[in-house]
Design a protein around this motif. Sequence first.
Motif, PDB file in Angstrom:
ATOM      1  N   PRO A   1       0.252  -8.314  -5.145  1.00  0.00           N
ATOM      2  CA  PRO A   1       0.208  -6.933  -4.669  1.00  0.00           C
ATOM      3  C   PRO A   1       1.605  -6.417  -4.323  1.00  0.00           C
ATOM      4  N   GLY A   2       1.879  -5.216  -4.767  1.00  0.00           N
ATOM      5  CA  GLY A   2       3.168  -4.610  -4.482  1.00  0.00           C
ATOM      6  C   GLY A   2       4.235  -4.878  -5.523  1.00  0.00           C
ATOM      7  N   ARG A   3       3.896  -5.626  -6.565  1.00  0.00           N
ATOM      8  CA  ARG A   3       4.840  -5.831  -7.679  1.00  0.00           C
ATOM      9  C   ARG A   3       4.357  -4.993  -8.863  1.00  0.00           C
ATOM     10  N   PHE A   4       5.119  -3.949  -9.154  1.00  0.00           N
ATOM     11  CA  PHE A   4       4.739  -2.992 -10.190  1.00  0.00           C
ATOM     12  C   PHE A   4       5.699  -3.061 -11.364  1.00  0.00           C
TER      13      PHE A   4
ATOM     14  N   LYS B   1      12.406   7.805  -0.725  1.00  0.00           N
ATOM     15  CA  LYS B   1      11.208   7.234  -0.104  1.00  0.00           C
ATOM     16  C   LYS B   1      11.005   5.776  -0.498  1.00  0.00           C
ATOM     17  N   LEU B   2      11.592   5.366  -1.617  1.00  0.00           N
ATOM     18  CA  LEU B   2      11.430   3.989  -2.088  1.00  0.00           C
ATOM     19  C   LEU B   2      12.242   2.995  -1.261  1.00  0.00           C
ATOM     20  N   ASP B   3      13.426   3.391  -0.858  1.00  0.00           N
ATOM     21  CA  ASP B   3      14.338   2.462  -0.191  1.00  0.00           C
ATOM     22  C   ASP B   3      13.701   1.692   0.967  1.00  0.00           C
ATOM     23  N   PRO B   4      12.983   2.342   1.874  1.00  0.00           N
ATOM     24  CA  PRO B   4      12.424   1.589   3.002  1.00  0.00           C
ATOM     25  C   PRO B   4      11.271   0.644   2.644  1.00  0.00           C
ATOM     26  N   VAL B   5      10.680   0.808   1.477  1.00  0.00           N
ATOM     27  CA  VAL B   5       9.531  -0.036   1.129  1.00  0.00           C
ATOM     28  C   VAL B   5       9.846  -1.116   0.093  1.00  0.00           C
ATOM     29  N   LEU B   6      11.012  -1.054  -0.535  1.00  0.00           N
ATOM     30  CA  LEU B   6      11.339  -2.013  -1.594  1.00  0.00           C
ATOM     31  C   LEU B   6      11.909  -3.316  -1.045  1.00  0.00           C
ATOM     32  N   ALA B   7      11.485  -4.422  -1.646  1.00  0.00           N
ATOM     33  CA  ALA B   7      12.004  -5.741  -1.295  1.00  0.00           C
ATOM     34  C   ALA B   7      13.367  -5.974  -1.937  1.00  0.00           C
TER      35      ALA B   7
ATOM     36  N   ASP C   1       0.828  -1.212   0.000  1.00  0.00           N
ATOM     37  CA  ASP C   1       0.000   0.000   0.000  1.00  0.00           C
ATOM     38  C   ASP C   1       0.864   1.263   0.000  1.00  0.00           C
ATOM     39  N   GLU C   2       1.966   1.222   0.729  1.00  0.00           N
ATOM     40  CA  GLU C   2       2.862   2.386   0.775  1.00  0.00           C
ATOM     41  C   GLU C   2       3.513   2.635  -0.588  1.00  0.00           C
ATOM     42  N   LEU C   3       3.953   1.561  -1.237  1.00  0.00           N
ATOM     43  CA  LEU C   3       4.574   1.718  -2.551  1.00  0.00           C
ATOM     44  C   LEU C   3       3.554   2.226  -3.564  1.00  0.00           C
ATOM     45  N   ARG C   4       2.357   1.676  -3.527  1.00  0.00           N
ATOM     46  CA  ARG C   4       1.293   2.125  -4.421  1.00  0.00           C
ATOM     47  C   ARG C   4       1.021   3.614  -4.219  1.00  0.00           C
ATOM     48  N   ALA C   5       0.970   4.040  -2.972  1.00  0.00           N
ATOM     49  CA  ALA C   5       0.705   5.453  -2.656  1.00  0.00           C
ATOM     50  C   ALA C   5       1.810   6.378  -3.185  1.00  0.00           C
ATOM     51  N   LEU C   6       3.021   5.869  -3.287  1.00  0.00           N
ATOM     52  CA  LEU C   6       4.124   6.645  -3.857  1.00  0.00           C
ATOM     53  C   LEU C   6       4.100   6.618  -5.386  1.00  0.00           C
ATOM     54  N   MET C   7       3.870   5.435  -5.947  1.00  0.00           N
ATOM     55  CA  MET C   7       4.034   5.254  -7.380  1.00  0.00           C
ATOM     56  C   MET C   7       2.907   5.836  -8.227  1.00  0.00           C
ATOM     57  N   VAL C   8       1.680   5.746  -7.775  1.00  0.00           N
ATOM     58  CA  VAL C   8       0.552   6.229  -8.594  1.00  0.00           C
ATOM     59  C   VAL C   8       0.673   7.729  -8.876  1.00  0.00           C
ATOM     60  N   PRO C   9       0.836   8.584  -7.857  1.00  0.00           N
ATOM     61  CA  PRO C   9       0.981  10.013  -8.173  1.00  0.00           C
ATOM     62  C   PRO C   9       2.255  10.317  -8.971  1.00  0.00           C
ATOM     63  N   PHE C  10       3.328   9.592  -8.684  1.00  0.00           N
ATOM     64  CA  PHE C  10       4.565   9.808  -9.430  1.00  0.00           C
ATOM     65  C   PHE C  10       4.353   9.507 -10.910  1.00  0.00           C
ATOM     66  N   ALA C  11       3.701   8.392 -11.225  1.00  0.00           N
ATOM     67  CA  ALA C  11       3.451   8.003 -12.618  1.00  0.00           C
ATOM     68  C   ALA C  11       2.575   9.030 -13.329  1.00  0.00           C
ATOM     69  N   GLU C  12       1.593   9.563 -12.619  1.00  0.00           N
ATOM     70  CA  GLU C  12       0.720  10.572 -13.226  1.00  0.00           C
ATOM     71  C   GLU C  12       1.498  11.833 -13.597  1.00  0.00           C
TER      72      GLU C  12
END
Length: 141
Positions: free
Chosen positions: A91-94, A121-127, A60-71
């Motif tokens: 979920p969480g694989r983009f 902001k990505l570093d703490p949420v990426l696998a 959910d955190e990654l999605r919240a970062l990536m969707v606005p960034f992509a737009e």
Amino acid sequence: MKTKQRGGIAMLDMDRRAFVGAAAIGGMAAAVLSASSAEAAGQSGYFVIAEIVSKKDKADELRALMVPFAEVAAKEPGCLTYTLMEVIGEPGRFLTFERWKDKAALDAHMVTPDIKAIVPKLDPVLAKPFTQLFLDARTGG
């Protein structure tokens, strides 16, 4: 050249060297036409496919970062397509599918304030570190 009948099919009696030369010229012509077919079909540009994978509990955190960034990225100068996709059932694989006018447009994207803001902001949420494939179109279909 003489015409010979073989098994009901008319065949030309052609010198082997002439045949090989004609085949080579035909191959080069096909390569040139194929390379230009991507441009003619509107598929020229510089393509990127990126994979961004969150930790299991951070989708959910990654999605919240990536969707606005992509737009925002989709509206940048030189961006022809920027599509953010999430893998169904994972979920969480983009994946991003990006088409830029040229490499210079992508290079400009890579130094925008938006990308500079999202990277830390990505570093703490990426696998795992995100990956990118850089591609040129070879066909337009």
